[in-house]
Design a protein around this motif. Structure first.
Motif, PDB file in Angstrom:
ATOM      1  N   ARG A 379       0.851  -1.197   0.000  1.00 34.78           N
ATOM      2  CA  ARG A 379       0.000   0.000   0.000  1.00 34.78           C
ATOM      3  C   ARG A 379       0.884   1.245   0.000  1.00 34.78           C
ATOM      4  NH1 ARG A 379      -2.861  -2.862  -1.589  1.00 34.78           N
ATOM      5  NH2 ARG A 379      -4.698  -3.890  -0.807  1.00 34.78           N
ATOM      6  N   PRO A 380       0.456   2.314  -0.699  1.00 35.11           N
ATOM      7  CA  PRO A 380       1.283   3.533  -0.699  1.00 35.11           C
ATOM      8  C   PRO A 380       1.302   4.170   0.681  1.00 35.11           C
ATOM      9  CG  PRO A 380      -0.819   3.971  -1.760  1.00 35.11           C
ATOM     10  CD  PRO A 380      -0.788   2.503  -1.464  1.00 35.11           C
ATOM     11  N   TYR A 381       2.474   4.586   1.149  1.00 38.04           N
ATOM     12  CA  TYR A 381       2.527   5.213   2.482  1.00 38.04           C
ATOM     13  C   TYR A 381       3.195   6.579   2.483  1.00 38.04           C
ATOM     14  CZ  TYR A 381       7.508   4.219   3.224  1.00 38.04           C
ATOM     15  OH  TYR A 381       8.887   4.197   3.128  1.00 38.04           O
ATOM     16  N   TYR A 382       3.904   6.922   1.433  1.00 39.28           N
ATOM     17  CA  TYR A 382       4.390   8.305   1.320  1.00 39.28           C
ATOM     18  C   TYR A 382       4.692   8.591  -0.138  1.00 39.28           C
ATOM     19  CZ  TYR A 382       9.541   8.145   0.634  1.00 39.28           C
ATOM     20  OH  TYR A 382      10.805   8.015   0.139  1.00 39.28           O
ATOM     21  N   MET A 383       4.593   9.843  -0.481  1.00 36.22           N
ATOM     22  CA  MET A 383       4.895  10.189  -1.866  1.00 36.22           C
ATOM     23  C   MET A 383       5.359  11.640  -1.973  1.00 36.22           C
ATOM     24  SD  MET A 383       1.205  10.696  -3.648  1.00 36.22           S
ATOM     25  CE  MET A 383       2.079  11.304  -5.058  1.00 36.22           C
ATOM     26  N   TYR A 384       6.071  11.933  -3.030  1.00 34.46           N
ATOM     27  CA  TYR A 384       6.469  13.311  -3.319  1.00 34.46           C
ATOM     28  C   TYR A 384       6.753  13.429  -4.808  1.00 34.46           C
ATOM     29  CZ  TYR A 384      11.265  11.446  -3.245  1.00 34.46           C
ATOM     30  OH  TYR A 384      12.410  10.720  -3.494  1.00 34.46           O
ATOM     31  N   ARG A 385       6.768  14.650  -5.254  1.00 31.84           N
ATOM     32  CA  ARG A 385       7.060  14.907  -6.662  1.00 31.84           C
ATOM     33  C   ARG A 385       8.316  15.771  -6.742  1.00 31.84           C
ATOM     34  NH1 ARG A 385       2.579  17.831  -9.373  1.00 31.84           N
ATOM     35  NH2 ARG A 385       3.443  16.979 -11.281  1.00 31.84           N
ATOM     36  N   GLN A 386       8.950  15.733  -7.895  1.00 28.70           N
ATOM     37  CA  GLN A 386      10.108  16.595  -8.107  1.00 28.70           C
ATOM     38  C   GLN A 386       9.845  17.437  -9.335  1.00 28.70           C
ATOM     39  OE1 GLN A 386      12.137  13.006  -7.834  1.00 28.70           O
ATOM     40  NE2 GLN A 386      13.736  13.764  -6.498  1.00 28.70           N
ATOM     41  N   LYS A 387      10.343  18.639  -9.309  1.00 26.39           N
ATOM     42  CA  LYS A 387      10.159  19.484 -10.483  1.00 26.39           C
ATOM     43  C   LYS A 387      10.998  18.901 -11.604  1.00 26.39           C
ATOM     44  CE  LYS A 387       9.353  23.690  -7.945  1.00 26.39           C
ATOM     45  NZ  LYS A 387       7.919  23.569  -7.917  1.00 26.39           N
ATOM     46  N   ASP A 388      10.590  19.195 -12.826  1.00 31.14           N
ATOM     47  CA  ASP A 388      11.392  18.785 -13.969  1.00 31.14           C
ATOM     48  C   ASP A 388      11.417  17.278 -14.187  1.00 31.14           C
ATOM     49  OD1 ASP A 388      12.535  19.963 -16.045  1.00 31.14           O
ATOM     50  OD2 ASP A 388      14.509  20.267 -15.168  1.00 31.14           O
ATOM     51  N   THR A 389      10.375  16.577 -13.720  1.00 33.71           N
ATOM     52  CA  THR A 389      10.338  15.155 -14.034  1.00 33.71           C
ATOM     53  C   THR A 389      10.144  14.954 -15.539  1.00 33.71           C
ATOM     54  OG1 THR A 389       7.997  15.125 -13.584  1.00 33.71           O
ATOM     55  CG2 THR A 389       9.419  14.328 -11.835  1.00 33.71           C
ATOM     56  N   GLY A 390       9.742  15.997 -16.237  1.00 33.95           N
ATOM     57  CA  GLY A 390       9.537  15.864 -17.685  1.00 33.95           C
ATOM     58  C   GLY A 390       8.198  15.253 -17.984  1.00 33.95           C
ATOM     59  N   HIS A 391       7.866  14.207 -17.285  1.00 35.29           N
ATOM     60  CA  HIS A 391       6.631  13.485 -17.565  1.00 35.29           C
ATOM     61  C   HIS A 391       5.561  13.786 -16.526  1.00 35.29           C
ATOM     62  CE1 HIS A 391       8.792  11.309 -14.619  1.00 35.29           C
ATOM     63  NE2 HIS A 391       9.742  11.076 -15.481  1.00 35.29           N
ATOM     64  N   GLY A 392       5.881  14.597 -15.538  1.00 34.81           N
ATOM     65  CA  GLY A 392       4.866  15.045 -14.572  1.00 34.81           C
ATOM     66  C   GLY A 392       4.376  13.985 -13.607  1.00 34.81           C
ATOM     67  N   LEU A 393       5.167  12.945 -13.382  1.00 32.50           N
ATOM     68  CA  LEU A 393       4.707  11.882 -12.467  1.00 32.50           C
ATOM     69  C   LEU A 393       5.234  12.126 -11.052  1.00 32.50           C
ATOM     70  CD1 LEU A 393       4.973   8.894 -14.943  1.00 32.50           C
ATOM     71  CD2 LEU A 393       2.908  10.073 -14.199  1.00 32.50           C
TER      72      LEU A 393
END
Ligand code: SF4
Length: 471
Positions: A379-393
């Motif tokens: 199960r997902p328990y933490y997440m974050y995004r980074q700028k400039d992933t290019g693909h927006g994931l």
């Protein structure tokens, strides 16, 4: 040239973030009141914040405006701009107009996932992911007492540099001599600060770089120093990012077990040997399996394994194959990252941006990986995004049962203080704000990034942190 004129506000950062998702990193021309994209159609649009708090974005012949409840101005301007860019390019982003690194913080404010779709145009699968993850993050965070301290010990050295890497890490083939001195400096800093720490320690993370890059003697000495000086109780979560299998020996595994390390990371990134070698990792997928089995035999039952989707030298579907192989190994935690480009990585921006061409393919592969993990009981328990992933994931940590890492959640939440030892570490203090349930005000205290300068000025770094925490 694609240009956005700002009117009625000066939120260049927010405008740039939205433009970046569609057209790459833009330039902010503040004297001229505009943001200019490096790519995109030859169009000029205006993004305006009206006196009543609504935002409209318009070109010569079209006006874009969200019809519904008002958000705060920073979000409002992004929303109308996203509507315009989405229409102009006929593209929708997985995370809609959410550009921040922590979508779960926004999800915390909402009653259900649908609100993220309606207010921010987040795709239903991502809205569900953020909503579910935010609840698990809150559950884990409740296990980390507010007055407690998280500790990070940073080792910015690796046996060789991976092509895609954006971390501050030095290749030890060039800096062998520095390792011993660096380890001694770390011990010095820990012993200088430790007696001033009067708060309980809830989680410790030894990261890098590759902490297991030290020889066995120095590695054991560092663990001795940590466990002698820091108030690490048996309940405390202590993670060592063992990272690369080419640095993990029987002696280091035993040292970790004997000292009471509770969680280790063995990170393949991909289980395709050809890709690993081309990336400069100097080990194969079989090495990963061998070391993983050894770690299990040594008694580690809490092992995290990282994967990266979208690596160069392999098709996106190789990532799904790697996920399947890790699920067969069955570690407690699997973290799925998506490749992004930062300035320091030797991989070219073009290689990363190539992913734009395969955005749909990568998106599908990541979704397939998530489905496989969920079917296997993660199960997902933490997440974050980074700028400039290019693909927006995004990057998502998955865990079986209640094995999600306290440190990862606490650190990403910006709701718990972190004391950082070592070069390049960032200590932070998090303060509650009136009227805000989840967002904290954060004060940061950086440590010198260069390892050699850190060794020379370790006393000064220790003093700075003692003052910062008011210890
Ligand atoms: S990806 Fe990890 S192992 Fe590779 S250079 Fe970066 S920090 Fe080191």
């Amino acid at each position: 040239m694609f240009e956005v004129i700002l009117k009625g506000h000066d939120k260049y950062y927010g405008v740039s973030d939205v433009v970046r998702m569609f057209f790459g990193v833009p330039e902010e021309l503040k004297d001229e009141g505009k943001v200019v994209a490096p790519e995109g159609p030859d169009i000029r649009i205006t993004n305006e914040l009206l006196p009543d708090g609504r935002s409209v974005t318009y070109s010569e012949d079209k006006v874009y405006e969200f019809e519904g409840g008002l958000l705060e101005p920073g979000r409002e301007i992004k929303r109308s701009l996203y509507l315009a860019l989405s229409d102009i390019t006929s593209q929708r982003m997985p995370w809609g107009c959410l550009t921040g690194i922590r979508p779960t913080l926004v999800a915390c404010e909402e009653e259900d996932a649908k609100a993220l779709e309606d207010k921010y145009f987040v795709r239903p699968d991502k809205a569900k992911l953020a909503f579910e993850t935010s609840r698990e993050e809150q559950r884990i965070l409740s296990l980390v007492p507010e007055e407690s301290l998280c500790i990070y010990v940073g080792i910015p050295f690796c046996p060789s540099r991976c092509e895609y890497c954006s971390f501050i890490s030095s290749d030890i083939s060039c800096h062998m001599d520095r390792l011993v001195n660096y380890e001694a400096a770390l011990e010095r800093e820990i012993s200088l600060i430790a007696s001033s720490i009067k708060r309980p320690v809830s989680a410790v993370y030894v990261g890098g770089g590759t902490p297991t890059v030290f020889e066995e003697k120095e590695f054991a000495s560092l663990l001795d120093c940590m466990f002698l000086n820091l108030n690490i109780t048996p309940e405390c979560e202590v993670t060592v990012e063992a990272g690369r299998p080419d640095t993990i020996t029987d002696g280091k595994l035993l040292a970790m077990k004997d000292h009471g390390i509770t969680r280790i990371c063995i990170n393949p990134q991909t289980m395709r040997s050809e890709t690993l070698l081309k990336l400069g990792r100097k080990h194969t997928a079989e090495d990963i399996v061998r070391v993983y089995r050894k770690a299990e035999d040594t008694g580690f039952d809490l092992i995290n394994m990282d994967l990266i989707a979208g690596l160069p030298y392999e098709n996106a579907d190789e990532h799904v194959k790697s996920t399947k192989r890790l699920i067969e190994l069955s570690p407690a935690n699997i973290t799925v990252h998506t490749l992004y480009k930062k300035r320091r990585a030797s991989i070219s921006r073009e290689q990363v941006m190539d992913l734009y061409k395969t955005r749909g393919e990568l998106d599908n592969c990541v979704a397939e990986s998530y489905d496989l993990l969920k079917e296997a009981g993660y199960r997902p328990y933490y997440m974050y995004r980074q700028k400039d992933t290019g693909h927006g994931l995004e990057n998502t940590g998955f865990a079986k049962g209640n094995t999600g890492s306290l440190y990862n959640v606490a650190m990403m939440s910006d709701a718990r203080d972190v004391l950082s030892f070592g070069a390049g570490g960032m200590s932070k203090r998090c303060f509650k704000q009136e009227g805000e349930k989840h967002k904290h005000r954060v004060e940061r205290c950086p440590t010198i990034k260069d390892a050699l300068t850190y060794i020379e000025r370790v006393e000064e770094m220790a003093e700075k942190k003692i003052a910062f925490f008011g210890m």
